[in-house]
Write an enzyme that holds these catalytic residues in place. Sequence first.
Site, PDB file in Angstrom:
ATOM      1  N   TYR A 100     119.929 112.410 160.494  1.00 58.60           N
ATOM      2  CA  TYR A 100     120.413 113.641 159.367  1.00 58.60           C
ATOM      3  C   TYR A 100     120.722 114.909 160.536  1.00 58.60           C
ATOM      4  O   TYR A 100     121.393 115.786 160.205  1.00 58.60           O
ATOM      5  CB  TYR A 100     119.373 113.896 158.371  1.00 58.60           C
ATOM      6  CG  TYR A 100     119.046 112.912 157.454  1.00 58.60           C
ATOM      7  CD1 TYR A 100     119.816 112.674 156.332  1.00 58.60           C
ATOM      8  CD2 TYR A 100     118.173 111.874 157.382  1.00 58.60           C
ATOM      9  CE1 TYR A 100     120.050 111.790 155.619  1.00 58.60           C
ATOM     10  CE2 TYR A 100     118.080 111.037 156.497  1.00 58.60           C
ATOM     11  CZ  TYR A 100     118.905 110.900 155.593  1.00 58.60           C
ATOM     12  OH  TYR A 100     118.755 109.672 154.816  1.00 58.60           O
ATOM     13  N   ASN A 122     126.664 111.011 147.649  1.00 59.45           N
ATOM     14  CA  ASN A 122     127.923 110.305 148.089  1.00 59.45           C
ATOM     15  C   ASN A 122     128.128 109.312 146.832  1.00 59.45           C
ATOM     16  O   ASN A 122     127.257 108.481 146.520  1.00 59.45           O
ATOM     17  CB  ASN A 122     127.360 109.634 149.202  1.00 59.45           C
ATOM     18  CG  ASN A 122     128.469 108.416 149.939  1.00 59.45           C
ATOM     19  OD1 ASN A 122     129.644 108.597 149.163  1.00 59.45           O
ATOM     20  ND2 ASN A 122     128.186 107.566 150.450  1.00 59.45           N
ATOM     21  N   CYS A 130     126.632 105.934 153.976  1.00 54.46           N
ATOM     22  CA  CYS A 130     125.506 106.901 154.358  1.00 54.46           C
ATOM     23  C   CYS A 130     124.242 106.046 154.547  1.00 54.46           C
ATOM     24  O   CYS A 130     123.287 106.689 155.066  1.00 54.46           O
ATOM     25  CB  CYS A 130     125.384 107.663 152.981  1.00 54.46           C
ATOM     26  SG  CYS A 130     125.243 106.619 151.478  1.00 54.46           S
ATOM     27  N   HIS A 131     124.202 104.855 154.455  1.00 60.33           N
ATOM     28  CA  HIS A 131     123.115 103.842 154.675  1.00 60.33           C
ATOM     29  C   HIS A 131     122.961 103.939 156.284  1.00 60.33           C
ATOM     30  O   HIS A 131     121.951 103.477 156.676  1.00 60.33           O
ATOM     31  CB  HIS A 131     123.419 102.604 154.456  1.00 60.33           C
ATOM     32  CG  HIS A 131     124.508 101.762 154.870  1.00 60.33           C
ATOM     33  ND1 HIS A 131     125.748 102.107 154.303  1.00 60.33           N
ATOM     34  CD2 HIS A 131     124.685 101.046 155.881  1.00 60.33           C
ATOM     35  CE1 HIS A 131     126.757 101.391 154.816  1.00 60.33           C
ATOM     36  NE2 HIS A 131     126.169 100.539 155.763  1.00 60.33           N
ATOM     37  N   GLU A 157     125.096  94.713 159.022  1.00 64.06           N
ATOM     38  CA  GLU A 157     126.136  95.082 160.107  1.00 64.06           C
ATOM     39  C   GLU A 157     125.723  94.953 161.500  1.00 64.06           C
ATOM     40  O   GLU A 157     126.820  94.858 162.421  1.00 64.06           O
ATOM     41  CB  GLU A 157     126.201  96.792 159.857  1.00 64.06           C
ATOM     42  CG  GLU A 157     126.643  96.965 158.312  1.00 64.06           C
ATOM     43  CD  GLU A 157     126.881  98.357 158.138  1.00 64.06           C
ATOM     44  OE1 GLU A 157     126.496  99.285 159.101  1.00 64.06           O
ATOM     45  OE2 GLU A 157     127.705  98.756 157.022  1.00 64.06           O
TER      46      GLU A 157
END
Length: 160
Positions: A100, A122, A130-131, A157
């Site tokens: 952040y 979001n 945003c993850h 991912e």
Amino acid sequence: MFYHTTYPSPLGNMTLLADDESLLAAYFEGQTYFEDKFSGLNSRAEENAVLSQSILWLEAYFAGKNPDLALLSLSGQGTDFQKRIWNQLLTIPAGETTSYGQLAKICQCKSAQAVGAAIGKNPLLIFVPCHRVLSSTGELTGYSAGLERKSWLLEHEKKM
């Protein structure tokens, strides 16, 4: 005209909302902020071309591919500040993370908390990743669909 459909993801059902031009929202059932926000919207429970393309993208994503977002038109509704933060999220590659605080510096914002608040609103989960944002110490924090989903997405991912 608005259209919606339910996508059965490995992490639970997702509601997808679109108009004739763009995907407007993608959220998990019961997710903070979103189910109530769109519940009163007059929309048809049917797929249009935008929703069909979005589903193909999600199927490729959950199959472990890294699909190209350029094939989709995304149009999450938010303030100018929120959109600026969300656009920056699109630059974080799959399998990578940022904090952040780093996003606040990039976006020339003095408050990592303000960035976190924008990220929390979001409307296009997974599509606008945003993850991929963690605390300054690398901890999982602040995912409106639940930290277990955030953890799963990050692990997924890593294999892409």
